[in-house]
Design a protein around this motif. Sequence first.
Motif, PDB file in Angstrom:
ATOM      1  N   PHE A 135      27.936   2.316 -25.286  1.00  0.00           N
ATOM      2  CA  PHE A 135      29.179   1.808 -24.362  1.00  0.00           C
ATOM      3  C   PHE A 135      30.418   2.398 -24.730  1.00  0.00           C
ATOM      4  O   PHE A 135      30.644   2.971 -25.956  1.00  0.00           O
ATOM      5  N   ASP A 136      31.002   2.484 -23.769  1.00  0.00           N
ATOM      6  CA  ASP A 136      32.574   2.975 -23.972  1.00  0.00           C
ATOM      7  C   ASP A 136      33.466   1.799 -24.339  1.00  0.00           C
ATOM      8  O   ASP A 136      33.755   0.876 -23.212  1.00  0.00           O
ATOM      9  N   LEU A 137      34.183   1.733 -25.288  1.00  0.00           N
ATOM     10  CA  LEU A 137      34.878   0.524 -25.649  1.00  0.00           C
ATOM     11  C   LEU A 137      36.288   0.530 -24.628  1.00  0.00           C
ATOM     12  O   LEU A 137      36.927  -0.619 -24.829  1.00  0.00           O
ATOM     13  N   ASN A 138      36.725   1.861 -23.965  1.00  0.00           N
ATOM     14  CA  ASN A 138      37.699   1.497 -23.333  1.00  0.00           C
ATOM     15  C   ASN A 138      37.719   2.400 -22.141  1.00  0.00           C
ATOM     16  O   ASN A 138      37.804   3.442 -21.796  1.00  0.00           O
ATOM     17  N   ALA A 139      37.082   1.502 -21.142  1.00  0.00           N
ATOM     18  CA  ALA A 139      36.704   2.115 -19.798  1.00  0.00           C
ATOM     19  C   ALA A 139      36.828   0.906 -18.894  1.00  0.00           C
ATOM     20  O   ALA A 139      35.927   0.384 -18.488  1.00  0.00           O
ATOM     21  N   PRO A 140      37.947   0.500 -18.647  1.00  0.00           N
ATOM     22  CA  PRO A 140      38.098  -0.519 -17.653  1.00  0.00           C
ATOM     23  C   PRO A 140      37.525  -0.672 -16.347  1.00  0.00           C
ATOM     24  O   PRO A 140      37.526   0.152 -15.601  1.00  0.00           O
ATOM     25  N   TRP A 141      36.824  -1.933 -15.940  1.00  0.00           N
ATOM     26  CA  TRP A 141      36.327  -2.084 -14.447  1.00  0.00           C
ATOM     27  C   TRP A 141      36.399  -3.604 -14.332  1.00  0.00           C
ATOM     28  O   TRP A 141      36.555  -4.351 -15.057  1.00  0.00           O
ATOM     29  N   GLU A 142      36.385  -3.656 -12.856  1.00  0.00           N
ATOM     30  CA  GLU A 142      36.363  -5.176 -12.417  1.00  0.00           C
ATOM     31  C   GLU A 142      35.006  -5.525 -11.677  1.00  0.00           C
ATOM     32  O   GLU A 142      34.415  -4.653 -11.019  1.00  0.00           O
ATOM     33  N   VAL A 176      27.419  -6.137  -8.539  1.00  0.00           N
ATOM     34  CA  VAL A 176      26.670  -7.196  -9.246  1.00  0.00           C
ATOM     35  C   VAL A 176      25.182  -6.862  -8.642  1.00  0.00           C
ATOM     36  O   VAL A 176      25.095  -6.548  -7.454  1.00  0.00           O
ATOM     37  N   LEU A 177      24.301  -6.844  -9.702  1.00  0.00           N
ATOM     38  CA  LEU A 177      23.082  -6.585  -9.545  1.00  0.00           C
ATOM     39  C   LEU A 177      21.856  -7.536  -9.415  1.00  0.00           C
ATOM     40  O   LEU A 177      20.885  -7.298  -9.210  1.00  0.00           O
ATOM     41  N   TYR A 178      22.441  -8.729  -9.734  1.00  0.00           N
ATOM     42  CA  TYR A 178      21.626 -10.024  -9.600  1.00  0.00           C
ATOM     43  C   TYR A 178      20.956 -10.044  -8.213  1.00  0.00           C
ATOM     44  O   TYR A 178      21.772  -9.884  -7.101  1.00  0.00           O
ATOM     45  N   LYS A 179      19.659 -10.842  -8.017  1.00  0.00           N
ATOM     46  CA  LYS A 179      19.313 -10.749  -6.659  1.00  0.00           C
ATOM     47  C   LYS A 179      20.112 -11.923  -5.868  1.00  0.00           C
ATOM     48  O   LYS A 179      20.489 -11.936  -4.481  1.00  0.00           O
ATOM     49  N   CYS A 180      20.689 -12.948  -6.602  1.00  0.00           N
ATOM     50  CA  CYS A 180      21.339 -13.919  -5.894  1.00  0.00           C
ATOM     51  C   CYS A 180      22.935 -13.421  -5.540  1.00  0.00           C
ATOM     52  O   CYS A 180      23.585 -13.890  -4.614  1.00  0.00           O
ATOM     53  N   GLY A 181      23.265 -12.311  -6.284  1.00  0.00           N
ATOM     54  CA  GLY A 181      24.442 -11.576  -5.328  1.00  0.00           C
ATOM     55  C   GLY A 181      25.727 -12.102  -5.843  1.00  0.00           C
ATOM     56  O   GLY A 181      26.742 -11.710  -5.133  1.00  0.00           O
ATOM     57  N   TRP A 182      25.870 -12.687  -6.693  1.00  0.00           N
ATOM     58  CA  TRP A 182      27.135 -13.270  -7.482  1.00  0.00           C
ATOM     59  C   TRP A 182      27.187 -13.396  -8.962  1.00  0.00           C
ATOM     60  O   TRP A 182      26.351 -13.285  -9.408  1.00  0.00           O
ATOM     61  N   SER A 183      28.315 -13.509  -9.427  1.00  0.00           N
ATOM     62  CA  SER A 183      28.726 -13.785 -10.832  1.00  0.00           C
ATOM     63  C   SER A 183      29.770 -14.533 -11.130  1.00  0.00           C
ATOM     64  O   SER A 183      30.643 -14.680 -10.443  1.00  0.00           O
ATOM     65  N   PRO A 184      29.376 -15.499 -12.102  1.00  0.00           N
ATOM     66  CA  PRO A 184      30.915 -16.191 -12.586  1.00  0.00           C
ATOM     67  C   PRO A 184      32.115 -15.596 -13.220  1.00  0.00           C
ATOM     68  O   PRO A 184      33.196 -16.083 -13.192  1.00  0.00           O
ATOM     69  N   PHE A 185      31.754 -14.162 -13.276  1.00  0.00           N
ATOM     70  CA  PHE A 185      32.779 -13.479 -13.658  1.00  0.00           C
ATOM     71  C   PHE A 185      33.541 -12.418 -12.649  1.00  0.00           C
ATOM     72  O   PHE A 185      34.497 -11.698 -12.987  1.00  0.00           O
ATOM     73  N   GLU A 186      33.245 -12.648 -11.467  1.00  0.00           N
ATOM     74  CA  GLU A 186      33.805 -12.161 -10.451  1.00  0.00           C
ATOM     75  C   GLU A 186      35.341 -12.086 -10.567  1.00  0.00           C
ATOM     76  O   GLU A 186      35.947 -12.997 -10.639  1.00  0.00           O
ATOM     77  N   GLY A 187      36.034 -10.876 -10.165  1.00  0.00           N
ATOM     78  CA  GLY A 187      37.480 -10.875 -10.445  1.00  0.00           C
ATOM     79  C   GLY A 187      37.750 -10.468 -11.858  1.00  0.00           C
ATOM     80  O   GLY A 187      39.174 -10.162 -11.995  1.00  0.00           O
ATOM     81  N   GLU A 188      36.965 -10.534 -12.885  1.00  0.00           N
ATOM     82  CA  GLU A 188      37.360 -10.502 -14.203  1.00  0.00           C
ATOM     83  C   GLU A 188      37.382  -8.842 -14.391  1.00  0.00           C
ATOM     84  O   GLU A 188      36.355  -8.209 -14.046  1.00  0.00           O
ATOM     85  N   THR A 189      38.516  -8.264 -15.174  1.00  0.00           N
ATOM     86  CA  THR A 189      38.335  -7.009 -15.445  1.00  0.00           C
ATOM     87  C   THR A 189      38.129  -6.859 -16.997  1.00  0.00           C
ATOM     88  O   THR A 189      38.650  -7.434 -17.771  1.00  0.00           O
ATOM     89  N   PHE A 190      36.986  -6.102 -17.138  1.00  0.00           N
ATOM     90  CA  PHE A 190      36.503  -5.956 -18.616  1.00  0.00           C
ATOM     91  C   PHE A 190      36.976  -4.694 -18.954  1.00  0.00           C
ATOM     92  O   PHE A 190      36.923  -3.680 -18.379  1.00  0.00           O
ATOM     93  N   GLN A 191      37.388  -4.396 -20.313  1.00  0.00           N
ATOM     94  CA  GLN A 191      37.922  -3.365 -20.741  1.00  0.00           C
ATOM     95  C   GLN A 191      36.658  -2.267 -21.169  1.00  0.00           C
ATOM     96  O   GLN A 191      36.948  -1.132 -21.275  1.00  0.00           O
ATOM     97  N   ALA A 192      35.637  -2.761 -21.676  1.00  0.00           N
ATOM     98  CA  ALA A 192      34.450  -1.858 -21.896  1.00  0.00           C
ATOM     99  C   ALA A 192      33.490  -1.949 -20.780  1.00  0.00           C
ATOM    100  O   ALA A 192      33.295  -2.640 -20.153  1.00  0.00           O
ATOM    101  N   ALA A 193      32.523  -0.764 -21.030  1.00  0.00           N
ATOM    102  CA  ALA A 193      31.564  -0.572 -20.059  1.00  0.00           C
ATOM    103  C   ALA A 193      30.387  -0.043 -20.840  1.00  0.00           C
ATOM    104  O   ALA A 193      30.388   0.979 -21.555  1.00  0.00           O
ATOM    105  N   VAL A 194      29.081  -0.603 -20.289  1.00  0.00           N
ATOM    106  CA  VAL A 194      27.863   0.102 -20.876  1.00  0.00           C
ATOM    107  C   VAL A 194      27.623   1.273 -20.035  1.00  0.00           C
ATOM    108  O   VAL A 194      27.645   1.440 -18.643  1.00  0.00           O
ATOM    109  N   THR A 195      27.261   2.600 -20.822  1.00  0.00           N
ATOM    110  CA  THR A 195      27.442   3.771 -20.027  1.00  0.00           C
ATOM    111  C   THR A 195      25.583   4.171 -20.137  1.00  0.00           C
ATOM    112  O   THR A 195      25.402   4.802 -19.126  1.00  0.00           O
TER     113      THR A 195
END
Length: 444
Positions: free
Chosen positions: A384-391, A397-416
Amino acid sequence: MILIKGANIINEEKIFQADVLIDGDRIQKIGEGLSIDSDAGQVIDAHGLYLIPGMIDDQVHFREPGLTHKANIETESRAAVAGGITSFIEMPNTKPQATTVEELEKKFERAAETSWANYSFMMGTTNDNLQEILKVDKQKVAGLKIFLGSSTGNMLVDDPEVLEEIFRKTDLRISVHCEDEATILENTRQAIEQYGEDIPVQLHPEIRSAEACYKSSSKAIELAKKTGARLHVFHLSSAKEMDLFDSDIPLEEKKITAEVCIHHLWFSEEDYKAKGTHIKWNPAVKKASDRKVLWEALLDDRIDVIATDHAPHTLEEKDNVYTKAPSGGPLVQHALVALLECHHQGKISLERIVRKACHNPAIMFEIADRGFIKEGYKADLVLFDLNAPWEVSKDNVLYKCGWSPFEGETFQAAVTHTLINGELAYQRGEFPNRTHGERLTFNR
């Protein structure tokens, strides 16, 4: 072969820079200055990235069989891989329920066909399936799941004599959902009397109260101590329950262990106004003061494991009035990045995240050759990259249900990158190889 060059490795309470050479499905060598011929395999330049063992999620609901309009093993394991989870343990409350060895093995067969990640399943318990429980091969099945609070079908075990017999006769680790059913039913009755079916969701932590949790978990722990059973208490949510757990016993010696989930570490009752039933879970998200004590218990080792309790429902189902909206939400894709956000906020170290989400599940469930970055171990690895912001948005979102309780949240880290058994499954938003996870085995 795959060579990961120059990664900042987080493993066994240390962070150090090294290369990792993977041959087949295993880690062959960890060291400096490693190299391979250009035609012998792939080189991943990991300078500036962090490398950890893949997360092991000890509690998910992937909804297969019988509830596949919400999710299935393929879709949710793929989302898990994108989120840095390389192994999961799935729960038995599907349709049909996994309360016989035959039905349990059908789930293993399906996962062998479709799962991107490594997998195991828990055997379900009822008031009348002890003989099936005793048939379970403890080297091939993660453990038992007992619902001591409301569940689907007949999986609520409410006969005290049966419960004690199960605790006495199995040496598998018993994982429990602890909420006192009588307390919840009475609280629900009173709320319906006042509000009808459309109870304000803000009352959820009062209906499924801290008292209901404590009453059930304290009884389970008392029974475990009485019988000598190995007990694991799932998704703890209240400050009061933290007094039930020890912090001064090495995990390898603990017979009573504890888990906290991402949503109880992230949300509080203050979020119901904005999120509504989208953060309706059982047990309920409670007060900010409960969340504070959960963090304290996680850091002082009263709580041993971090998990997700990933339990997707469709938006149509979740957007009902309180009494009809099901509890649960999707989390596997965003668990690691949420923890890394907590690291950015100064709440937890990277080393502690790895211990609680990678090492400790492997130790506690005695999972063979996974959960650590060690020579000879399976190459389940995450960069992971500890400094790669994304919203977080519906578009990613990859879940079959198509939503996440984190929608709209910006995370600083990203799995690469995510590797499953030495094969690159995920790389910067793409899935270069269709990996097939393996059945977890256990050193018991």
